[in-house]
Design a protein around this motif. Structure first.
Motif, PDB file in Angstrom:
ATOM      1  N   LEU A 227      29.200 -13.104 -42.223  1.00 36.54           N
ATOM      2  CA  LEU A 227      30.443 -12.566 -42.765  1.00 36.54           C
ATOM      3  C   LEU A 227      31.686 -13.221 -42.168  1.00 36.54           C
ATOM      4  N   THR A 228      31.535 -14.340 -41.486  1.00 37.18           N
ATOM      5  CA  THR A 228      32.704 -15.013 -40.918  1.00 37.18           C
ATOM      6  C   THR A 228      33.688 -15.379 -42.025  1.00 37.18           C
ATOM      7  N   GLY A 229      34.931 -14.927 -41.881  1.00 35.20           N
ATOM      8  CA  GLY A 229      35.955 -15.242 -42.868  1.00 35.20           C
ATOM      9  C   GLY A 229      35.886 -14.431 -44.137  1.00 35.20           C
ATOM     10  N   ALA A 230      34.933 -13.519 -44.259  1.00 31.40           N
ATOM     11  CA  ALA A 230      34.830 -12.695 -45.466  1.00 31.40           C
ATOM     12  C   ALA A 230      35.972 -11.683 -45.512  1.00 31.40           C
ATOM     13  N   SER A 231      36.366 -11.298 -46.707  1.00 31.35           N
ATOM     14  CA  SER A 231      37.405 -10.292 -46.854  1.00 31.35           C
ATOM     15  C   SER A 231      36.882  -8.934 -46.375  1.00 31.35           C
ATOM     16  N   ALA A 232      37.818  -8.040 -46.090  1.00 31.38           N
ATOM     17  CA  ALA A 232      37.431  -6.697 -45.639  1.00 31.38           C
ATOM     18  C   ALA A 232      36.597  -5.992 -46.697  1.00 31.38           C
ATOM     19  N   ALA A 233      36.958  -6.182 -47.975  1.00 33.28           N
ATOM     20  CA  ALA A 233      36.208  -5.530 -49.054  1.00 33.28           C
ATOM     21  C   ALA A 233      34.789  -6.083 -49.148  1.00 33.28           C
ATOM     22  N   THR A 234      34.653  -7.412 -48.998  1.00 35.71           N
ATOM     23  CA  THR A 234      33.319  -8.010 -49.029  1.00 35.71           C
ATOM     24  C   THR A 234      32.482  -7.537 -47.852  1.00 35.71           C
ATOM     25  N   ALA A 235      33.054  -7.550 -46.655  1.00 39.38           N
ATOM     26  CA  ALA A 235      32.309  -7.130 -45.466  1.00 39.38           C
ATOM     27  C   ALA A 235      31.845  -5.686 -45.590  1.00 39.38           C
ATOM     28  N   THR A 236      32.725  -4.814 -46.065  1.00 37.60           N
ATOM     29  CA  THR A 236      32.367  -3.401 -46.212  1.00 37.60           C
ATOM     30  C   THR A 236      31.199  -3.228 -47.164  1.00 37.60           C
ATOM     31  N   ARG A 237      31.244  -3.931 -48.295  1.00 37.25           N
ATOM     32  CA  ARG A 237      30.183  -3.771 -49.294  1.00 37.25           C
ATOM     33  C   ARG A 237      28.879  -4.392 -48.818  1.00 37.25           C
ATOM     34  N   VAL A 238      28.948  -5.540 -48.138  1.00 37.78           N
ATOM     35  CA  VAL A 238      27.730  -6.160 -47.618  1.00 37.78           C
ATOM     36  C   VAL A 238      27.045  -5.232 -46.628  1.00 37.78           C
ATOM     37  N   LEU A 239      27.817  -4.611 -45.749  1.00 41.48           N
ATOM     38  CA  LEU A 239      27.232  -3.684 -44.778  1.00 41.48           C
ATOM     39  C   LEU A 239      26.554  -2.505 -45.470  1.00 41.48           C
TER      40      LEU A 239
END
Length: 384
Positions: A227-239
């Motif tokens: 998730l390096t450099g991923a947006s907050a929305a992307t990181a939240t959904r991936v988790l």
């Protein structure tokens, strides 16, 4: 499932870490020879034996000795791209054009590295394939020092035989060209990590439905999600979607340095709760110009995510400037000494250097084996 769960911890690794955790901080001293209890006869009381002082940094295992037992699993190295530009090189005797040749990898106590392919925007699949081919051939030319690793077991086996394990990745998400078939082909060739950012399906708006399917397919394949450099929305959904722990392969703490590749505190906390892993880079831009700055970031990540969710990432041979005293991979013992001076125990240092990365690899494999019993390869395609 029981036999799969048993594979989550390699016996040799678990033994080393358990011994480190259970070792007492102080060992009681025996009574001095000739000591007489205070109530024996009329003799004056013998002065009590002084209480041993609290451990000092000098009581730690020497950094080189600790790294011999628990080498660094380095989360990001750009060596393949540098080698691609050189007319010739000698990694075995030492190569001044790179920061991670074999003598310095040995001197720094490195036991594993993620070698990141460089992907050209105009030909992402072709350049990824070329770099995977280069990595495979470089490793094959140094069989006494390097071993290509496709699994946690390969990594542990390389360590047991005195080799440095090389895992391919992370590659940018563009390497898969919005195709799960291409992703599977790259995995078959050895790619083991993908950075989820910079695509239409993993954007500032988060993951779309195809992006969620990419995460599920990576879980099924056993690929590390970066998730390096991923947006907050992307990181939240991936988790939320991923069943396997996720990683940040080269992220410091944004609270200490507002670099866009660094992670905010809420993400670090969530990462710890999901037993993911943040690998702190030795990068002057991301962490600071001094060795103590890198240690500050490591301390900060440990404070939020916990000692089981922090590791190290050299980011060597990437073009980044590096902190003073950490110019190349040989500098890891100096960083270990700095952390020991801050009160880090040998057990926590063993997790930092090797244990946490090995756990995440094994957990990712366990999730993969379970997922392959539930579903076959995905046929999803990007949304129009």
């Amino acid at each position: 499932m029981a036999d799969l769960q048993d594979e989550l911890t390699a016996p040799a690794e678990a033994g080393d870490l358990e011994a480190a955790r259970s070792a007492p901080a102080d060992v009681a001293r025996p009574a001095p020879a000739g000591h007489v209890p205070a109530d024996a006869g009329n003799a004056p009381p013998t002065p009590a034996t002084p209480t041993p002082a609290a451990p000092t940094p000098a009581s730690h295992t020497a950094p080189h000795d600790l790294l011999a037992r628990h080498p660094v699993a380095d989360g990001y190295c750009g060596l393949p791209q540098v080698l691609r530009t050189l007319p010739w090189y000698d990694l075995e005797l030492g190569e001044s054009a790179v920061e991670a040749d074999l003598p310095r990898l040995r001197a720094g106590g490195t036991g594993a590295q993620l070698w990141a392919p460089h992907v050209a925007p105009d030909a992402p699949v072709t350049t990824t394939l070329e770099q995977i081919d280069l990595i495979t051939n470089v490793v094959a030319r140094h069989p006494e020092d390097l071993r290509l690793a496709r699994s946690a077991s390969d990594t542990a086996d390389a360590r047991a035989h005195g080799r440095i394990a090389v895992l391919i990745g992370p590659a940018p998400a563009t390497a898969a060209a919005d195709s799960l078939g291409t992703l599977r082909s790259l995995h078959a060739l050895g790619l083991r990590a993908l950075t989820l950012s910079g695509t239409s399906w993993a954007s500032d708006d988060g993951l779309n439905r195809f992006g969620e399917e990419v995460v599920r397919e990576m879980n099924r394949l056993g690929m590390l999600i970066d998730l390096t450099g991923a947006s907050a929305a992307t990181a939240t959904r991936v988790l939320a979607v991923s069943k396997a722990p996720v990683t940040l392969t080269r992220s410091g703490a944004r609270a200490l340095n507002h670099h866009p590749g660094n992670a905010p505190d809420d993400l670090l906390t969530a990462l710890g709760e999901s037993r993911g892993l943040c690998l702190v880079p030795c990068s002057a831009d991301r962490t600071g110009p001094a060795l103590r700055d890198v240690a500050d970031h490591v301390d900060h990540v440990r404070g939020l995510a916990g000692p089981e969710s922090v590791g190290l990432s050299g980011t060597y041979d990437t073009g980044d400037a590096h902190p003073e005293d950490l110019p190349d991979v040989a500098g890891y013992p100096a960083l270990i000494a700095e952390l020991q001076g801050r009160g880090w125990t040998d057990a926590d240092l063993a997790l930092l250097t090797w244990g946490n990365a090995e756990r995440v690899l094994r957990s990712t494999e366990f999730v993969s084996r379970a997922a392959q019993h539930r579903r076959g390869p995905s046929t999803a395609t990007p949304e129009p």
